[in-house]
Design an enzyme around this catalytic site. Structure first.
Site, PDB file in Angstrom:
ATOM      1  N   GLY A  48      16.627  -1.197   2.964  1.00 46.61           N
ATOM      2  CA  GLY A  48      15.364  -1.902   2.783  1.00 46.61           C
ATOM      3  C   GLY A  48      15.623  -3.320   2.310  1.00 46.61           C
ATOM      4  O   GLY A  48      16.768  -3.789   2.297  1.00 46.61           O
ATOM      5  N   ASN A  49      14.571  -4.025   1.932  1.00 48.98           N
ATOM      6  CA  ASN A  49      14.748  -5.353   1.363  1.00 48.98           C
ATOM      7  C   ASN A  49      13.531  -5.729   0.531  1.00 48.98           C
ATOM      8  O   ASN A  49      12.448  -5.172   0.701  1.00 48.98           O
ATOM      9  CB  ASN A  49      15.029  -6.414   2.437  1.00 48.98           C
ATOM     10  CG  ASN A  49      14.370  -6.087   3.762  1.00 48.98           C
ATOM     11  OD1 ASN A  49      13.161  -6.257   3.911  1.00 48.98           O
ATOM     12  ND2 ASN A  49      15.153  -5.595   4.719  1.00 48.98           N
ATOM     13  N   GLY A  64      23.118  -6.715   3.820  1.00 51.58           N
ATOM     14  CA  GLY A  64      24.282  -5.851   3.737  1.00 51.58           C
ATOM     15  C   GLY A  64      25.007  -5.796   2.411  1.00 51.58           C
ATOM     16  O   GLY A  64      26.145  -5.323   2.351  1.00 51.58           O
ATOM     17  N   SER A  93      18.184  -9.500   7.258  1.00 49.41           N
ATOM     18  CA  SER A  93      17.857  -9.660   8.675  1.00 49.41           C
ATOM     19  C   SER A  93      16.363  -9.569   8.939  1.00 49.41           C
ATOM     20  O   SER A  93      15.886  -9.983   9.992  1.00 49.41           O
ATOM     21  CB  SER A  93      18.589  -8.597   9.500  1.00 49.41           C
ATOM     22  OG  SER A  93      18.238  -7.295   9.051  1.00 49.41           O
ATOM     23  N   GLU A  94      15.620  -9.022   7.973  1.00 46.75           N
ATOM     24  CA  GLU A  94      14.163  -8.908   8.137  1.00 46.75           C
ATOM     25  C   GLU A  94      13.425 -10.140   7.627  1.00 46.75           C
ATOM     26  O   GLU A  94      12.205 -10.101   7.421  1.00 46.75           O
ATOM     27  CB  GLU A  94      13.645  -7.669   7.390  1.00 46.75           C
ATOM     28  CG  GLU A  94      14.123  -6.346   7.947  1.00 46.75           C
ATOM     29  CD  GLU A  94      13.535  -6.004   9.307  1.00 46.75           C
ATOM     30  OE1 GLU A  94      12.892  -6.879   9.925  1.00 46.75           O
ATOM     31  OE2 GLU A  94      13.723  -4.859   9.749  1.00 46.75           O
ATOM     32  N   HIS A 112      10.008  -3.756   1.345  1.00 42.92           N
ATOM     33  CA  HIS A 112      10.167  -3.078   2.639  1.00 42.92           C
ATOM     34  C   HIS A 112      11.168  -1.950   2.455  1.00 42.92           C
ATOM     35  O   HIS A 112      12.258  -2.164   1.923  1.00 42.92           O
ATOM     36  CB  HIS A 112      10.665  -4.062   3.692  1.00 42.92           C
ATOM     37  CG  HIS A 112      11.198  -3.403   4.936  1.00 42.92           C
ATOM     38  ND1 HIS A 112      10.466  -2.495   5.672  1.00 42.92           N
ATOM     39  CD2 HIS A 112      12.394  -3.518   5.560  1.00 42.92           C
ATOM     40  CE1 HIS A 112      11.189  -2.088   6.699  1.00 42.92           C
ATOM     41  NE2 HIS A 112      12.368  -2.689   6.658  1.00 42.92           N
ATOM     42  N   HIS A 114      12.718   2.161   3.993  1.00 42.23           N
ATOM     43  CA  HIS A 114      12.854   3.166   5.055  1.00 42.23           C
ATOM     44  C   HIS A 114      12.579   4.547   4.461  1.00 42.23           C
ATOM     45  O   HIS A 114      13.274   5.517   4.770  1.00 42.23           O
ATOM     46  CB  HIS A 114      14.251   3.118   5.662  1.00 42.23           C
ATOM     47  CG  HIS A 114      14.564   1.848   6.380  1.00 42.23           C
ATOM     48  ND1 HIS A 114      15.788   1.605   6.971  1.00 42.23           N
ATOM     49  CD2 HIS A 114      13.829   0.732   6.600  1.00 42.23           C
ATOM     50  CE1 HIS A 114      15.794   0.403   7.526  1.00 42.23           C
ATOM     51  NE2 HIS A 114      14.611  -0.148   7.304  1.00 42.23           N
ATOM     52  N   TYR A 133      -7.696   9.203  -1.726  1.00 44.65           N
ATOM     53  CA  TYR A 133      -8.438   7.970  -1.957  1.00 44.65           C
ATOM     54  C   TYR A 133      -7.551   6.771  -2.289  1.00 44.65           C
ATOM     55  O   TYR A 133      -8.002   5.620  -2.245  1.00 44.65           O
ATOM     56  CB  TYR A 133      -9.479   8.161  -3.059  1.00 44.65           C
ATOM     57  CG  TYR A 133      -8.943   8.443  -4.439  1.00 44.65           C
ATOM     58  CD1 TYR A 133      -8.404   7.430  -5.232  1.00 44.65           C
ATOM     59  CD2 TYR A 133      -8.990   9.734  -4.966  1.00 44.65           C
ATOM     60  CE1 TYR A 133      -7.925   7.686  -6.494  1.00 44.65           C
ATOM     61  CE2 TYR A 133      -8.509  10.004  -6.236  1.00 44.65           C
ATOM     62  CZ  TYR A 133      -7.978   8.976  -6.997  1.00 44.65           C
ATOM     63  OH  TYR A 133      -7.497   9.237  -8.253  1.00 44.65           O
ATOM     64  N   HIS A 174      10.490   3.200  11.776  1.00 44.78           N
ATOM     65  CA  HIS A 174      11.216   2.197  10.993  1.00 44.78           C
ATOM     66  C   HIS A 174      11.006   2.378   9.492  1.00 44.78           C
ATOM     67  O   HIS A 174      11.966   2.626   8.772  1.00 44.78           O
ATOM     68  CB  HIS A 174      10.748   0.798  11.435  1.00 44.78           C
ATOM     69  CG  HIS A 174      11.523  -0.327  10.830  1.00 44.78           C
ATOM     70  ND1 HIS A 174      11.607  -1.569  11.425  1.00 44.78           N
ATOM     71  CD2 HIS A 174      12.211  -0.437   9.677  1.00 44.78           C
ATOM     72  CE1 HIS A 174      12.337  -2.376  10.669  1.00 44.78           C
ATOM     73  NE2 HIS A 174      12.714  -1.710   9.586  1.00 44.78           N
ATOM     74  N   TYR A 229      -9.696  -0.681 -12.163  1.00 46.51           N
ATOM     75  CA  TYR A 229      -8.943   0.361 -12.878  1.00 46.51           C
ATOM     76  C   TYR A 229      -7.947  -0.241 -13.855  1.00 46.51           C
ATOM     77  O   TYR A 229      -7.355  -1.308 -13.599  1.00 46.51           O
ATOM     78  CB  TYR A 229      -8.203   1.240 -11.867  1.00 46.51           C
ATOM     79  CG  TYR A 229      -7.347   2.314 -12.482  1.00 46.51           C
ATOM     80  CD1 TYR A 229      -7.899   3.484 -12.988  1.00 46.51           C
ATOM     81  CD2 TYR A 229      -5.969   2.153 -12.547  1.00 46.51           C
ATOM     82  CE1 TYR A 229      -7.101   4.460 -13.542  1.00 46.51           C
ATOM     83  CE2 TYR A 229      -5.164   3.142 -13.100  1.00 46.51           C
ATOM     84  CZ  TYR A 229      -5.752   4.297 -13.595  1.00 46.51           C
ATOM     85  OH  TYR A 229      -4.950   5.264 -14.145  1.00 46.51           O
TER      86      TYR A 229
END
Length: 233
Positions: A48-49, A64, A93-94, A112, A114, A133, A174, A229
């Site tokens: 992820g990133n 990486g 890379s994202e 982000h 996975h 909800y 993804h 909340y």
């Protein structure tokens, strides 16, 4: 490495030292959040990133590099065009997906992942069924962005469309992307999204039963209530 651009840079108004101090603090929080995604089982390795915006600089996890190896000296940052202005490590890379969200929304932090259950759901439906909800906390029913190769502008565009009036979405085959005003908020939205996906998969797997779903009006009402909340300062 410092940015060079037309117009006034952030430190011209606030002082370079203060700007860099803010970035150091933000980097420490980013690394802690990235490590938390691993600890909480939302990513495996470096799959992820995470990013956070400080002024017009986007600090982002490098490509990486295991999160437990990141140090304060590894700060990695780009401007909103993608030009590297901090550090020497190659950004995730994202990066196109992160930058597209920052340019088109009020996001200040992005997570982000996975995550297993969320990624599984992304292969089954075009929108996460509204079994809870907490979908209201993400702005409404969570959409699934169509598949595109990772790191592409096509994926960035698909993600933006799925995020219309939302703060989180699934990415087909993804993973997930959520954003917020802070790293804590972005992370919490990711964790809630993974939990809702786990909930739907669990409920829908019971033989002979179909989960009851909330209407869009019920989810919207919950979203309104969730905005008030918690504790108020």
């Amino acid at each position: 490495m410092l940015p060079v651009s037309g117009g006034r840079a952030p430190w011209q108004d606030r002082g370079m030292g203060e700007q860099l101090s803010d970035e150091r603090q933000a980097w420490a929080a980013l690394v802690a959040t990235a490590r938390r995604t691993v600890t909480d089982g939302l990513v495996v390795g470096t799959s992820g990133n995470v990013s956070v915006r400080v002024g017009d600089t986007v600090l982002v996890t490098p490509s990486g590099v295991p999160y437990d190896r990141l140090t304060p000296d590894d700060v990695t940052g780009v401007d909103l065009t993608g030009r590297q202005v901090r550090g020497t490590l190659v950004p995730t890379s994202e990066l196109p997906m992160h930058l597209a969200v920052y340019r088109r929304t009020d996001a200040r932090a992005i997570v982000h992942t996975h995550a297993v259950h969320a990624t599984a759901v992304s292969t089954l439906v075009t929108e996460l069924p509204t079994v809870h909800y907490m979908a209201g906390a993400l702005g409404g029913p969570v959409r699934v962005a169509p598949y595109a190769a990772y790191g592409t502008e096509e994926l960035a565009e698909h993600t933006l469309r799925a995020l219309t009036d939302r703060t989180g979405c699934l990415l087909r085959n993804h993973g997930t992307l959520t954003y917020g005003a802070t790293l804590d908020q972005a992370f919490d939205r990711t964790a809630q999204l993974e939990w809702m996906c786990h909930l739907w998969l669990t409920a829908s797997s019971v033989p002979g039963h179909t989960p009851t779903l909330l209407t869009k009006a019920q989810v919207a009402e919950a979203g309104d209530r969730l905005r008030g909340y918690g504790q108020r300062s």
